[in-house]
Design a protein around this motif. Structure first.
Motif, PDB file in Angstrom:
ATOM      1  N   SER A 102       1.581   6.733  -6.749  1.00 39.42           N
ATOM      2  CA  SER A 102       0.395   7.183  -7.581  1.00 39.42           C
ATOM      3  C   SER A 102       0.616   8.282  -8.305  1.00 39.42           C
ATOM      4  O   SER A 102       1.553   9.563  -7.463  1.00 39.42           O
ATOM      5  CB  SER A 102      -0.777   7.068  -6.458  1.00 39.42           C
ATOM      6  N   ASP A 111      -1.458  10.763  -8.289  1.00 40.31           N
ATOM      7  CA  ASP A 111      -2.465  11.801  -7.563  1.00 40.31           C
ATOM      8  C   ASP A 111      -1.828  12.476  -6.564  1.00 40.31           C
ATOM      9  O   ASP A 111      -2.467  13.188  -5.971  1.00 40.31           O
ATOM     10  CB  ASP A 111      -3.554  10.796  -6.893  1.00 40.31           C
ATOM     11  N   LEU A 112      -0.474  12.023  -6.077  1.00 42.00           N
ATOM     12  CA  LEU A 112       0.278  12.821  -5.120  1.00 42.00           C
ATOM     13  C   LEU A 112       0.260  14.208  -5.562  1.00 42.00           C
ATOM     14  O   LEU A 112       0.722  14.889  -6.416  1.00 42.00           O
ATOM     15  CB  LEU A 112       1.359  12.200  -4.819  1.00 42.00           C
ATOM     16  N   GLN A 133       2.139   1.650  -3.507  1.00 44.34           N
ATOM     17  CA  GLN A 133       1.021   2.156  -4.366  1.00 44.34           C
ATOM     18  C   GLN A 133       0.863   3.573  -4.056  1.00 44.34           C
ATOM     19  O   GLN A 133       0.661   4.238  -5.106  1.00 44.34           O
ATOM     20  CB  GLN A 133      -0.234   1.312  -4.113  1.00 44.34           C
ATOM     21  N   ALA A 134       0.816   4.006  -2.961  1.00 47.84           N
ATOM     22  CA  ALA A 134       0.365   5.400  -2.674  1.00 47.84           C
ATOM     23  C   ALA A 134       1.580   6.448  -3.047  1.00 47.84           C
ATOM     24  O   ALA A 134       1.219   7.457  -3.540  1.00 47.84           O
ATOM     25  CB  ALA A 134       0.242   5.825  -1.104  1.00 47.84           C
ATOM     26  N   TYR A 166       0.940  -1.070  -0.036  1.00 43.00           N
ATOM     27  CA  TYR A 166      -0.067  -0.082   0.102  1.00 43.00           C
ATOM     28  C   TYR A 166       0.874   1.044   0.039  1.00 43.00           C
ATOM     29  O   TYR A 166       0.508   2.175  -0.644  1.00 43.00           O
ATOM     30  CB  TYR A 166      -1.046   0.045   1.240  1.00 43.00           C
ATOM     31  N   ILE A 167       2.032   1.248   0.745  1.00 36.85           N
ATOM     32  CA  ILE A 167       2.756   2.592   0.706  1.00 36.85           C
ATOM     33  C   ILE A 167       3.335   2.440  -0.739  1.00 36.85           C
ATOM     34  O   ILE A 167       3.318   3.719  -1.296  1.00 36.85           O
ATOM     35  CB  ILE A 167       4.023   2.113   1.806  1.00 36.85           C
TER      36      ILE A 167
END
Length: 117
Positions: free
Chosen positions: A114, A116-117, A110-111, A107-108
């Motif tokens: 991303s 979207d950051l 992926q974030a 998850y880290i």
């Protein structure tokens, strides 16, 4: 600089949690004494999560108190040392921790990766 803007702040939180995992990880492989636990953790993490003596022994005591490790005293070269062995409960905790860390790290990544950051 405020603490939340400090890389050292975040790194110390992460390393504190990871070192607990890596302590169980090296004991999952074989029984070890304290110095060897710290040395192995430092080796497999390239020094990133190397527990100090001041942080290692309280964690080992907590693990012992909660049934995750057993301690046996051995006499080596005239000196007594504690050897830590993971218990069945400790093995279960290690397996759950490994699964949790794999999930969280995915998850880290992926974030962070991303757009979207």
């Amino acid at each position: 600089m405020r603490k939340y803007e400090s890389k050292d702040y975040w790194a110390s939180l992460i390393k504190m949690s990871l070192s607990r995992f890596f302590i169980l990880h090296v004991l999952h492989r074989e029984p070890l004494h304290g110095y060897e636990i710290a040395k192995r953790v430092a080796g497999i993490t390239c020094g990133c999560c190397a527990p100090t003596e001041g942080s290692l022994y309280p964690v080992l005591k907590e693990f012992e108190d909660n049934g995750l490790v057993n301690v046996e005293f051995q006499l080596v070269s005239g000196r007594e040392r504690k050897v830590y062995t993971i218990t069945d409960e400790g093995e279960q905790a290690y397996q759950v921790a490994a699964q949790a860390w794999c999930e969280v790290s995915a998850y880290i990544l992926q974030a962070v990766n991303s757009k979207d950051l």
